[in-house]
Design a protein around this motif. Structure first.
Motif, PDB file in Angstrom:
ATOM      1  N   ASN A 118      16.739  -3.473  11.954  1.00 39.18           N
ATOM      2  CA  ASN A 118      15.371  -3.156  12.371  1.00 39.18           C
ATOM      3  C   ASN A 118      15.002  -1.758  11.888  1.00 39.18           C
ATOM      4  N   PHE A 119      13.695  -1.502  11.812  1.00 38.08           N
ATOM      5  CA  PHE A 119      13.165  -0.259  11.230  1.00 38.08           C
ATOM      6  C   PHE A 119      13.180   0.936  12.176  1.00 38.08           C
ATOM      7  N   MET A 120      13.036   0.676  13.494  1.00 42.66           N
ATOM      8  CA  MET A 120      12.684   1.782  14.396  1.00 42.66           C
ATOM      9  C   MET A 120      13.592   1.895  15.622  1.00 42.66           C
ATOM     10  N   HIS A 242      13.182  -7.824   6.409  1.00 42.32           N
ATOM     11  CA  HIS A 242      11.800  -7.722   5.939  1.00 42.32           C
ATOM     12  C   HIS A 242      11.649  -6.479   5.065  1.00 42.32           C
ATOM     13  N   SER A 243      10.986  -6.672   3.925  1.00 44.61           N
ATOM     14  CA  SER A 243      10.586  -5.534   3.098  1.00 44.61           C
ATOM     15  C   SER A 243      11.804  -4.742   2.615  1.00 44.61           C
ATOM     16  N   ARG A 244      11.888  -3.446   2.868  1.00 45.82           N
ATOM     17  CA  ARG A 244      13.072  -2.700   2.388  1.00 45.82           C
ATOM     18  C   ARG A 244      14.341  -3.289   3.011  1.00 45.82           C
ATOM     19  N   LEU A 245      14.187  -3.823   4.211  1.00 47.05           N
ATOM     20  CA  LEU A 245      15.356  -4.419   4.865  1.00 47.05           C
ATOM     21  C   LEU A 245      15.611  -5.842   4.353  1.00 47.05           C
ATOM     22  N   GLY A 246      14.616  -6.409   3.673  1.00 49.35           N
ATOM     23  CA  GLY A 246      14.811  -7.678   2.970  1.00 49.35           C
ATOM     24  C   GLY A 246      15.581  -7.465   1.671  1.00 49.35           C
ATOM     25  N   LYS A 247      15.270  -6.371   0.978  1.00 49.37           N
ATOM     26  CA  LYS A 247      16.058  -5.999  -0.209  1.00 49.37           C
ATOM     27  C   LYS A 247      17.520  -5.861   0.241  1.00 49.37           C
ATOM     28  N   THR A 248      17.673  -5.183   1.390  1.00 44.89           N
ATOM     29  CA  THR A 248      19.014  -4.943   1.933  1.00 44.89           C
ATOM     30  C   THR A 248      19.726  -6.244   2.273  1.00 44.89           C
ATOM     31  N   GLY A 280       2.390  -5.042  -9.100  1.00 45.45           N
ATOM     32  CA  GLY A 280       2.554  -4.355  -7.812  1.00 45.45           C
ATOM     33  C   GLY A 280       3.534  -3.207  -7.981  1.00 45.45           C
ATOM     34  N   GLU A 281       4.386  -3.007  -6.974  1.00 43.86           N
ATOM     35  CA  GLU A 281       5.334  -1.884  -7.023  1.00 43.86           C
ATOM     36  C   GLU A 281       6.272  -2.009  -8.235  1.00 43.86           C
ATOM     37  N   THR A 282       6.493  -0.886  -8.910  1.00 44.72           N
ATOM     38  CA  THR A 282       7.352  -0.885 -10.103  1.00 44.72           C
ATOM     39  C   THR A 282       8.633  -0.088  -9.851  1.00 44.72           C
ATOM     40  N   ARG A 284       9.599   2.505 -11.464  1.00 44.88           N
ATOM     41  CA  ARG A 284       9.341   3.959 -11.456  1.00 44.88           C
ATOM     42  C   ARG A 284       8.747   4.396 -10.115  1.00 44.88           C
ATOM     43  N   ARG A 285       7.827   3.614  -9.592  1.00 42.78           N
ATOM     44  CA  ARG A 285       7.192   3.981  -8.327  1.00 42.78           C
ATOM     45  C   ARG A 285       8.239   4.024  -7.198  1.00 42.78           C
ATOM     46  N   ILE A 286       9.088   3.001  -7.139  1.00 40.68           N
ATOM     47  CA  ILE A 286      10.044   2.929  -6.029  1.00 40.68           C
ATOM     48  C   ILE A 286      11.087   4.034  -6.152  1.00 40.68           C
ATOM     49  N   ASN A 287      11.517   4.333  -7.375  1.00 34.10           N
ATOM     50  CA  ASN A 287      12.519   5.390  -7.564  1.00 34.10           C
ATOM     51  C   ASN A 287      11.944   6.780  -7.304  1.00 34.10           C
ATOM     52  N   VAL A 289       9.191   7.458  -5.098  1.00 36.88           N
ATOM     53  CA  VAL A 289       8.814   7.647  -3.688  1.00 36.88           C
ATOM     54  C   VAL A 289      10.029   7.515  -2.774  1.00 36.88           C
ATOM     55  N   PHE A 290      10.995   6.707  -3.177  1.00 39.31           N
ATOM     56  CA  PHE A 290      12.206   6.499  -2.369  1.00 39.31           C
ATOM     57  C   PHE A 290      13.434   6.812  -3.231  1.00 39.31           C
ATOM     58  N   PRO A 291      13.623   8.100  -3.598  1.00 38.58           N
ATOM     59  CA  PRO A 291      14.689   8.422  -4.563  1.00 38.58           C
ATOM     60  C   PRO A 291      16.088   8.136  -4.022  1.00 38.58           C
ATOM     61  N   HIS A 292      16.185   7.907  -2.720  1.00 37.13           N
ATOM     62  CA  HIS A 292      17.507   7.701  -2.101  1.00 37.13           C
ATOM     63  C   HIS A 292      17.890   6.228  -1.956  1.00 37.13           C
ATOM     64  N   TRP A 293      16.989   5.299  -2.260  1.00 34.11           N
ATOM     65  CA  TRP A 293      17.295   3.890  -1.971  1.00 34.11           C
ATOM     66  C   TRP A 293      18.322   3.285  -2.920  1.00 34.11           C
ATOM     67  N   PHE A 294      18.204   3.617  -4.200  1.00 37.59           N
ATOM     68  CA  PHE A 294      19.056   2.975  -5.223  1.00 37.59           C
ATOM     69  C   PHE A 294      20.025   4.010  -5.782  1.00 37.59           C
ATOM     70  N   LEU A 333       0.333  -8.269  -2.346  1.00 40.95           N
ATOM     71  CA  LEU A 333       0.459  -8.171  -3.802  1.00 40.95           C
ATOM     72  C   LEU A 333       1.404  -7.055  -4.221  1.00 40.95           C
ATOM     73  N   TRP A 334       1.524  -6.049  -3.383  1.00 38.56           N
ATOM     74  CA  TRP A 334       2.445  -4.931  -3.664  1.00 38.56           C
ATOM     75  C   TRP A 334       3.865  -5.464  -3.907  1.00 38.56           C
ATOM     76  N   ALA A 335       4.236  -6.529  -3.174  1.00 34.15           N
ATOM     77  CA  ALA A 335       5.584  -7.111  -3.289  1.00 34.15           C
ATOM     78  C   ALA A 335       5.644  -8.214  -4.349  1.00 34.15           C
ATOM     79  N   GLY A 383      -0.746 -11.078   5.168  1.00 32.47           N
ATOM     80  CA  GLY A 383      -0.195  -9.881   4.543  1.00 32.47           C
ATOM     81  C   GLY A 383       1.268  -9.637   4.852  1.00 32.47           C
ATOM     82  N   HIS A 384       1.659  -8.403   4.589  1.00 33.03           N
ATOM     83  CA  HIS A 384       3.055  -7.945   4.648  1.00 33.03           C
ATOM     84  C   HIS A 384       3.535  -7.875   6.098  1.00 33.03           C
ATOM     85  N   ASP A 385       4.306  -8.869   6.535  1.00 29.44           N
ATOM     86  CA  ASP A 385       4.678  -8.956   7.952  1.00 29.44           C
ATOM     87  C   ASP A 385       5.717 -10.064   8.105  1.00 29.44           C
TER      88      ASP A 385
HETATM   89  C1  GTR Z   1       6.879   0.367   0.899  1.00 30.69           C
HETATM   90  C2  GTR Z   1       7.757   0.196  -0.301  1.00 30.69           C
HETATM   91  C3  GTR Z   1       8.176  -1.231  -0.403  1.00 30.69           C
HETATM   92  C4  GTR Z   1       8.665  -1.796   0.913  1.00 30.69           C
HETATM   93  C5  GTR Z   1       7.911  -1.275   2.112  1.00 30.69           C
HETATM   94  C6  GTR Z   1       8.595  -1.485   3.460  1.00 30.69           C
HETATM   95  O1  GTR Z   1       6.357   1.623   1.018  1.00 30.69           O
HETATM   96  O2  GTR Z   1       7.042   0.589  -1.428  1.00 30.69           O
HETATM   97  O3  GTR Z   1       9.153  -1.362  -1.410  1.00 30.69           O
HETATM   98  O4  GTR Z   1      10.013  -1.562   1.073  1.00 30.69           O
HETATM   99  O5  GTR Z   1       7.670   0.072   2.023  1.00 30.69           O
HETATM  100  O6  GTR Z   1       9.818  -1.459   3.564  1.00 30.69           O
HETATM  101  O7  GTR Z   1       7.880  -1.628   4.438  1.00 30.69           O
END
Ligand code: GTR
Length: 403
Positions: A118-120, A242-248, A280-282, A284-287, A289-294, A333-335, A383-385
């Protein structure tokens, strides 16, 4: 603010060729399931470690599970609640991961379960007042009285709409969750906090583990606990996020074959979406804004996705033949929802080689029309949820595949 040239126009997607999961790096074809399992799959795992997520250590020697609480009258008597401290390492750098588990009373034998980060904080997943607050770093939310990175009860249940707890338990599954920030706080600190601090780090190594890799490693430590708990059916553990935790969740499922089923909810760039599409997110953008993820090596592919030795369909293929669900949302669309479908579709040949039905769809399905084989896919309206619609599919998919 840097201009990232984010593209949302399908006609502007560059022409690209995906690497073939069924061709070795030296050009030989993967001729059968055995060649995939014993040689090509390990080759791809190593490539993802080297170029995308970084290399995580093995299970630590100092790993202690302390059951802090076990209550069999949770949620109005429908469930058992367990809170387990996973202690890693010792001394001042020791880390504690707080695992929250609900197990249904209505079950015969050990429970299958869903586990996700979970995120929080665990207390955001349910309003249950007995859930412990995290003691690790949390994001400040001044409107909710959260300052100095200290969790407060104000956020209890704030993410409960994303966790269909009542429904999960009613269907005979357990739910386990832990706070990603217990494993590694989600900010760029040079890898000195969280579980990174337990290990010597060679900052010159381009493949040293990043935050997503640490989070996935933390999910494996939760699985280590499940293996000690006779109330949990370790052969039927689904990992989701979900989202970054879905990548995970995808990387956890790819790197730890003990996860029996893997669910990606709107994971996007660095998750289920194809990097080469640059929709959507590329990279370069992800690296940026989130230089610590990868891992550091991933930054070499900023604006240079065609040079990646892998793409994300191969991450999905690493989960084969285990069931995999990829969920997208039409307005997210970002995803890159379409790129998530195309990745699942491009993973299908590996699933079929391994004797499973793969993904029975050649074209992007209509909104709210799930398709299921051993790969499930849907693009939901909205949307993103994580919604009740998403969970309805995950539960039915788990019923079919985990029995
Ligand atoms: C965004 C990020 C996405 C996604 C999202 C999230 O800011 O660009 O890759 O991970 O956060 O985790 O809610």
């Amino acid at each position: 603010m840097e201009d990232f040239n984010i593209n949302y126009d399908e006609s502007q997607v560059p022409h690209y060729t995906l690497p073939d999961p069924l061709t070795f790096e030296d050009g030989r074809p993967v001729v059968d399931a055995a060649a995939w399992t014993t040689a090509r799959r390990p080759e791809l795992v190593a490539l993802f470690e080297q170029t995308v997520y970084g290399r995580a250590p093995a299970r630590p020697e100092m790993l202690v599970f302390e059951v802090i609480e076990e209550a069999d009258d949770a949620l109005e008597g429908h469930a058992t609640r367990k809170q387990v401290a996973i202690r890693l390492g010792d001394g001042p750098q020791a880390a504690v991961l707080d695992l929250l588990i609900y197990l249904p009373h209505a079950r015969s034998g050990p429970a299958p379960l869903f586990v996700g980060l979970n995120f929080m904080g665990n207390h955001t997943v349910t309003a249950d007042p007995a859930v412990r607050l995290p003691s690790s770093w949390v994001r400040n939310i001044p409107d909710r009285g959260i300052e100095d990175h200290q969790a407060t009860p104000a956020m209890r249940g704030s993410a409960s709409s994303r966790w269909a707890l009542t429904e999960i338990l009613a269907r005979g599954y357990g739910l386990a969750t832990l706070y990603c920030g217990d494993i590694d706080p989600d900010f760029d600190d040079g890898f000195r906090n969280g579980v990174h601090a337990l290990y010597e780090r060679d900052d010159t190594a381009g493949d040293a583990w990043g935050t997503l890799s640490a989070w996935a490693w933390g999910l494996s430590r939760a699985l280590d606990y499940f293996e000690t708990d006779p109330a949990i059916d370790t052969a039927r553990v689904a990992v989701l996020g979900h989202s970054r935790l879905g990548k995970t969740a995808l990387w956890a499922g790819a790197s730890d074959p003990r996860f029996a089923l893997v669910i990606s909810n709107d994971s996007g760039c660095g998750g289920a979406a194809l990097s080469r599409r640059r929709f959507g997110e590329t990279v370069r953008r992800i690296n940026t804004v989130f230089p610590h993820w990868f891992c550091t090596n991933f930054k070499a592919y900023n604006d240079n996705e065609a040079a990646l030795p892998v793409d994300q369909h191969e991450l999905l293929a690493l989960i084969a033949p285990r069931p995999l669900y990829v969920a997208s949302a039409a307005e997210d669309l970002w995803a890159d929802p379409r790129g998530e479908f195309l990745a699942a579709h491009a993973a299908d040949p590996v699933y079929r080689l391994l004797g499973t039905p793969g993904l029975p769809a050649d074209t992007w399905p209509e909104v709210d029309r799930p398709v299921w084989g051993s790969i499930g896919y849907h693009v939901r309206a909205g949307g993103h949820d994580v919604t009740a619609f998403d969970w309805a599919q995950y539960l039915a998919f788990a019923d079919r595949h985990l029995g």
